[in-house]
Write an enzyme that holds these catalytic residues in place. Structure first.
Site, short mmCIF file in Angstrom:
data_model
loop_
_atom_site.label_atom_id
_atom_site.label_comp_id
_atom_site.label_asym_id
_atom_site.label_seq_id
_atom_site.Cartn_x
_atom_site.Cartn_y
_atom_site.Cartn_z
CB SER A 293 49.25 -12.09 44.47
OG SER A 293 48.42 -11.54 45.48
CE1 TYR B 237 48.32 -7.92 41.64
CE2 TYR B 237 47.60 -8.83 43.74
CZ TYR B 237 48.62 -8.46 42.88
OH TYR B 237 49.92 -8.63 43.25
#
Length: 275
Positions: free
Chosen positions: A158, A171
């Site tokens: 990501s 995250y």
């Protein structure tokens, strides 16, 4: 959503190189967004696709699309946090297709969207268990078969590794660990001929993001189109990539065209971040 689905993918590849012809590609984390696109684009590039996810109905939906376009698939409901389930996935893959050429680890857990200070430790543990240890379990289990074919592993990461925003702390923590692990695996597995690379998407213009932008628009009294324009304005191309565009980068890294590429991270974000 324009330009998606196995028929569209097959049309794009018509007359072009079949980058994954006769190869067997295993994809974990198959869902309605990027996971689906990875499967359909791999199939359009000539691969036999093994679909793995916990939700069996999703596997059948994507498999049906690929098979309708003439592709070959195998669906295996799999929890990648479970040793026995992953071992079963390997066994089913080899017994059905006889080999493994590429493994795509696309498992995803929804971020807490809270600062680390407010994030529950169990949420972080669960994220690490799925994203990092799940990817490691898959790679370790498939390594011997991948060594036979001089195959490839592609980890889906990501753009969270490129920025620091409070809402994405947990995250980023898991994705940064995934990146470090991927680089180490590239070094460890390289002598066996296995390549390990990472794809780092930013925003992906999928149904999930459209839903989220709708929530943002409602909160601030604006429109989805305006939220999109404000977000896309931060990128060089002034737009957001669609799932198929991310998936085609995955196909490239899984293919022999990337035979000298390992231990690398490819950002696919329309120029939002420069690595």
């Amino acid at each position: 959503m324009s330009g998606q689905g196995p028929e569209a993918a097959a049309e794009r590849n018509h007359g072009g190189p079949s980058l994954l012809a006769d190869k067997v590609v295993v994809v974990s984390g198959v869902g309605p967004g990027l996971g689906r696109s990875i499967c359909t684009e791999a199939a359009a590039a000539g691969a036999k696709v093994v679909l793995a996810a916990r939700t069996e109905s999703r596997l059948h939906e994507v498999a049906a699309e690929i098979e309708a376009a003439g592709g070959q698939t195998l669906s295996v409901p799999t929890d990648i946090t479970d040793d026995a389930a992953v071992a079963n996935l390997l066994a089913r893959t080899v017994s059905t297709f006889g080999r493994v050429d590429a493994l795509v680890n696309n498992a995803f857990s929804v971020p807490s969207m809270k600062s680390l200070e407010r994030t529950d430790f169990q949420q972080i543990r669960d994220s690490l268990d799925l994203t990092v240890l799940g990817g490691l379990r898959m790679t370790k289990t498939f390594a011997d078969e991948l060594a036979k074919t001089k195959g490839a592993v592609v980890m889906i990461n990501s753009a969270a590794i490129r920025h620091s925003e409070p809402r994405y702390g947990s995250y980023k923590l898991s994705k940064a660990a995934l990146l470090a692990m991927s680089q180490t695996l590239a070094t460890e597995l390289g002598p066996k001929g296995i390549r390990v690379n990472t794809i780092a998407p930013g925003y992906i213009w999928s149904d999930q993001l459209k839903w989220y932008f709708g929530k943002v628009a409602a909160k601030y009294g604006t429109t989805v189109e305006q939220v999109y324009e404000q977000t896309a304005a931060r990128s060089d191309l002034k737009r957001l990539p669609e799932p198929d565009e991310i998936a085609r980068a995955v196909v490239f890294l899984a293919s022999d065209w990337a035979s000298a590429i390992s231990g690398q991270t490819l950002d696919v974000n329309c120029g939002e971040y420069h690595a």
